[in-house]
Design a protein around this motif. Structure first.
Motif, PDB file in Angstrom:
ATOM      1  N   UNK A  20     -45.403  13.672  10.003  1.00 33.95           N
ATOM      2  CA  UNK A  20     -43.954  13.824   9.894  1.00 33.95           C
ATOM      3  C   UNK A  20     -43.269  12.688  10.642  1.00 33.95           C
ATOM      4  N   UNK A  21     -41.964  12.706  10.613  1.00 33.82           N
ATOM      5  CA  UNK A  21     -41.190  11.705  11.358  1.00 33.82           C
ATOM      6  C   UNK A  21     -40.883  12.182  12.777  1.00 33.82           C
ATOM      7  N   UNK A  22     -41.532  13.277  13.204  1.00 33.98           N
ATOM      8  CA  UNK A  22     -41.279  13.819  14.539  1.00 33.98           C
ATOM      9  C   UNK A  22     -42.013  13.019  15.597  1.00 33.98           C
ATOM     10  N   UNK A  23     -41.361  12.844  16.757  1.00 30.87           N
ATOM     11  CA  UNK A  23     -42.083  12.270  17.889  1.00 30.87           C
ATOM     12  C   UNK A  23     -42.823  13.409  18.604  1.00 30.87           C
ATOM     13  N   UNK A  24     -43.617  13.090  19.604  1.00 28.40           N
ATOM     14  CA  UNK A  24     -44.468  14.090  20.254  1.00 28.40           C
ATOM     15  C   UNK A  24     -43.673  15.259  20.865  1.00 28.40           C
ATOM     16  N   UNK A  25     -42.595  15.000  21.617  1.00 30.37           N
ATOM     17  CA  UNK A  25     -41.844  16.141  22.168  1.00 30.37           C
ATOM     18  C   UNK A  25     -41.234  17.028  21.074  1.00 30.37           C
ATOM     19  N   UNK A  26     -40.730  16.430  20.002  1.00 29.33           N
ATOM     20  CA  UNK A  26     -40.175  17.221  18.901  1.00 29.33           C
ATOM     21  C   UNK A  26     -41.265  18.036  18.215  1.00 29.33           C
ATOM     22  N   UNK A  27     -42.414  17.408  17.965  1.00 31.86           N
ATOM     23  CA  UNK A  27     -43.526  18.100  17.314  1.00 31.86           C
ATOM     24  C   UNK A  27     -44.018  19.262  18.179  1.00 31.86           C
ATOM     25  N   UNK A  28     -44.086  19.046  19.478  1.00 30.36           N
ATOM     26  CA  UNK A  28     -44.514  20.109  20.396  1.00 30.36           C
ATOM     27  C   UNK A  28     -43.534  21.283  20.354  1.00 30.36           C
TER      28      UNK A  28
END
Length: 92
Positions: A20-28
């Protein structure tokens, strides 16, 4: 929680970052939210849905009929619940 669960969770977060286009904090944050959603117990689901459907103006008869169908389709395979059992969960 056994030692493999955090590793599986982290692997899931890494997969979200890659796919996805999510960064690690967003994905978490997304993974934690989804995990929380699917960790809901039967009682929590019934109580939450009862409140939501009440706010929509439905009567208890309609609410309990709808929740009984939803419980059967939810991620846990609960035994069918009668309107009486649903009332007990909501009102004690």
């Amino acid at each position: 929680m056994d030692g493999s669960e955090p590793d599986l969770f982290d692997a899931g977060v890494e997969r979200l970052v890659r796919s996805t286009a999510l960064d690690e904090p967003q994905a978490r944050r997304v993974a934690e939210d989804v995990t929380s959603w699917f960790s809901e117990t039967v009682d929590e689901l019934v109580q939450r849905r009862h409140r939501e459907l009440q706010r929509q103006g439905l009567a208890n008869e309609q609410i309990f009929a709808r929740i009984a169908v939803e419980v059967e389709a939810w991620r846990f395979r609960a035994t069918p619940l009668s309107a009486r059992q649903l009332r007990r969960i909501v009102y004690g």
